[in-house]
Design a protein around this motif. Structure first.
Motif, PDB file in Angstrom:
ATOM      1  N   LEU A  38      -0.274  31.836 -13.604  1.00 45.94           N
ATOM      2  CA  LEU A  38       0.503  31.611 -14.580  1.00 45.94           C
ATOM      3  C   LEU A  38       0.619  30.042 -14.724  1.00 45.94           C
ATOM      4  CD1 LEU A  38       1.351  32.793 -17.410  1.00 45.94           C
ATOM      5  CD2 LEU A  38       3.471  33.301 -16.227  1.00 45.94           C
ATOM      6  N   ALA A  39       1.149  29.595 -13.167  1.00 45.07           N
ATOM      7  CA  ALA A  39       1.598  28.318 -13.177  1.00 45.07           C
ATOM      8  C   ALA A  39       0.624  27.432 -13.098  1.00 45.07           C
ATOM      9  CB  ALA A  39       2.464  28.125 -11.858  1.00 45.07           C
ATOM     10  N   THR A  89      -2.314  45.381 -19.846  1.00 47.80           N
ATOM     11  CA  THR A  89      -2.735  44.152 -20.854  1.00 47.80           C
ATOM     12  C   THR A  89      -2.090  43.070 -20.044  1.00 47.80           C
ATOM     13  OG1 THR A  89      -0.433  44.249 -22.042  1.00 47.80           O
ATOM     14  CG2 THR A  89      -2.546  45.599 -22.867  1.00 47.80           C
ATOM     15  N   LYS A  90      -2.507  41.841 -20.308  1.00 52.17           N
ATOM     16  CA  LYS A  90      -2.182  40.602 -19.753  1.00 52.17           C
ATOM     17  C   LYS A  90      -0.580  40.574 -20.221  1.00 52.17           C
ATOM     18  CE  LYS A  90      -3.474  36.257 -21.411  1.00 52.17           C
ATOM     19  NZ  LYS A  90      -4.316  35.053 -21.581  1.00 52.17           N
ATOM     20  N   GLU A  91      -0.182  40.828 -21.403  1.00 49.27           N
ATOM     21  CA  GLU A  91       1.130  40.667 -21.780  1.00 49.27           C
ATOM     22  C   GLU A  91       2.125  41.642 -20.813  1.00 49.27           C
ATOM     23  OE1 GLU A  91       1.962  41.171 -26.039  1.00 49.27           O
ATOM     24  OE2 GLU A  91       3.945  41.925 -25.370  1.00 49.27           O
ATOM     25  N   MET A 105       6.003  32.165 -24.661  1.00 50.73           N
ATOM     26  CA  MET A 105       7.519  31.821 -25.146  1.00 50.73           C
ATOM     27  C   MET A 105       7.896  33.227 -25.717  1.00 50.73           C
ATOM     28  SD  MET A 105       8.822  29.338 -23.945  1.00 50.73           S
ATOM     29  CE  MET A 105      10.053  28.834 -24.885  1.00 50.73           C
ATOM     30  N   THR A 106       7.166  33.829 -26.585  1.00 45.79           N
ATOM     31  CA  THR A 106       7.719  35.093 -27.133  1.00 45.79           C
ATOM     32  C   THR A 106       8.203  36.280 -26.107  1.00 45.79           C
ATOM     33  OG1 THR A 106       6.129  34.592 -29.063  1.00 45.79           O
ATOM     34  CG2 THR A 106       7.035  36.943 -28.899  1.00 45.79           C
ATOM     35  N   ILE A 107       7.143  36.402 -25.372  1.00 47.32           N
ATOM     36  CA  ILE A 107       7.420  37.253 -24.086  1.00 47.32           C
ATOM     37  C   ILE A 107       8.712  36.814 -23.430  1.00 47.32           C
ATOM     38  CG2 ILE A 107       6.569  37.883 -21.721  1.00 47.32           C
ATOM     39  CD1 ILE A 107       3.606  37.756 -22.748  1.00 47.32           C
ATOM     40  N   ALA A 108       8.906  35.369 -23.128  1.00 47.49           N
ATOM     41  CA  ALA A 108      10.079  35.033 -22.276  1.00 47.49           C
ATOM     42  C   ALA A 108      11.339  35.183 -23.288  1.00 47.49           C
ATOM     43  CB  ALA A 108       9.909  33.440 -22.056  1.00 47.49           C
ATOM     44  N   TYR A 132      -0.650  30.435 -19.599  1.00 42.18           N
ATOM     45  CA  TYR A 132      -0.859  31.801 -20.171  1.00 42.18           C
ATOM     46  C   TYR A 132      -2.078  32.152 -20.945  1.00 42.18           C
ATOM     47  CZ  TYR A 132       0.265  36.351 -22.646  1.00 42.18           C
ATOM     48  OH  TYR A 132      -0.179  37.632 -23.038  1.00 42.18           O
ATOM     49  N   ARG A 133      -2.570  30.970 -22.040  1.00 48.39           N
ATOM     50  CA  ARG A 133      -3.808  31.593 -22.510  1.00 48.39           C
ATOM     51  C   ARG A 133      -4.892  31.663 -21.681  1.00 48.39           C
ATOM     52  NH1 ARG A 133      -2.135  26.595 -25.668  1.00 48.39           N
ATOM     53  NH2 ARG A 133      -0.480  27.485 -26.929  1.00 48.39           N
ATOM     54  N   ALA A 134      -4.853  30.900 -20.589  1.00 46.98           N
ATOM     55  CA  ALA A 134      -6.264  31.047 -19.800  1.00 46.98           C
ATOM     56  C   ALA A 134      -5.896  31.942 -18.595  1.00 46.98           C
ATOM     57  CB  ALA A 134      -6.466  29.685 -19.168  1.00 46.98           C
TER      58      ALA A 134
END
Lengths: 210, 210
Positions: free
Chosen positions: B38-39, B68-70, B130-133, B43-45
């Motif tokens: 992630l770092a 899922t990735k999420e 950010m929605t996940i965070a 997230y997208r990639a």
């Protein structure tokens, strides 16, 4: 810089450049167009030509006053806070902090403010745009320092090693609510937060400085 | 979910799935690899395959637990705060807030924390990341609520309409310093800010609630 421009204008003396120096409306139009371009295109993609078109002026009119994109964006960002965040001088620190909070909230809630917020975030913390925004803080802090100095002069605050902390805590909280909760703080909550900054959260009978 | 996984595992009964349930090290390895991916990729990639490769496990080992990735990123982000932000229970609100501040600062200062911060910002406030965070805040707040409830039980705080405000002000300030000044707050400043949140900034003789 004002003086330099005036001198140059006097030498050249065209009707257009005179209008630019005299004509605050032209300047304000260009800065407003810059904010709109910035909000829609972002900093990286911003072109002075597009700003000029949006403002309805020749691009040389823009270049003459702001030779680089950085100069132009810096001036545009400053115009946002200059107009709104004037040391409010209400006669109390509580009144001044509430007024400061209202000004920040008004910027946050405005369409241009919202877009700029998105652009600043999406360009990332080390982008040129954020570097410009950070460099403006010194200018903005002069206004905030006036709030603190007035409070010290009134005897509300003791002189402190970190005088800007009340303003910073308030600004940080309002930004946090917008970033973390996507919330614009309402008036009642603003006043509550200001009172916590002024008075603390501990019950009065538990206040011994540790 | 732990129970469901265990039941499913018992039915399938392969050595690998048993290891996954039993083997916290495998889980921690995958979550650490997720944070690193992630770092570096954002997230997208981010691809579950790359996480599996980095963790040295088969990608089905990852998919089995986090379909899922999420799911995977949510678990990885939670692991950061779960490990560090444990209700500290030092016996005073001051001690607990300082401990909370230290935990936040430790995350901010860590290489993974720094990169995550950049990724969160550059993906923008309405990104999936950010929605996940944001969705994790409810979980994290349970820990912070324990700090406040203990302070109310000790009589340090009156029950309040906005009980989380002390923790929020502290977290907002630390984030603001990192975002606006690119500064990690030091211990002395942390203690100072906690004392302002507890006691307020007004001089004692000027404290009349307005």
């Amino acid at each position: 810089m004002q003086a330099t421009t005036a001198k140059r204008t006097a030498k050249r003396g065209s009707a257009k450049t005179r209008a630019l120096v005299r004509g605050e409306p032209v300047v304000r139009g260009i800065l407003a167009a810059t904010l709109e371009e910035l909000a829609s295109a972002g900093y990286r993609a911003l072109r002075i030509e597009d700003v000029a078109t949006r403002a309805g002026v020749n691009k040389t009119t823009v270049y003459r006053r702001w030779p680089t994109k950085e100069d132009l964006v810096r001036a545009a960002l400053l115009s946002v806070t200059d107009e709104k965040i004037i040391p409010p001088n209400t006669g109390s620190l509580r009144g001044d902090l509430v007024a400061l909070g209202r000004a920040i909230i008004e910027i946050q809630a405005s369409p241009v403010g919202q877009s700029l917020f998105h652009v600043c975030l999406s360009e990332g913390p080390d982008s040129e745009l954020m570097t410009i925004a950070r460099s403006l803080r010194a200018v903005q802090e002069a206004g905030l320092r006036a709030i603190i100095e007035a409070a010290v002069a009134r005897g509300e605050l003791a002189p402190s090693a970190d005088p800007m902390l009340p303003c910073e805590l308030l600004a940080a909280y309002l930004r946090h609510k917008m970033l973390a909760d996507r919330t614009i703080v309402d008036e009642a909550q603003l006043v509550h937060v200001v009172d916590v900054i002024l008075l603390g959260v501990l019950r009065p009978d538990r206040r011994k400085r540790a």
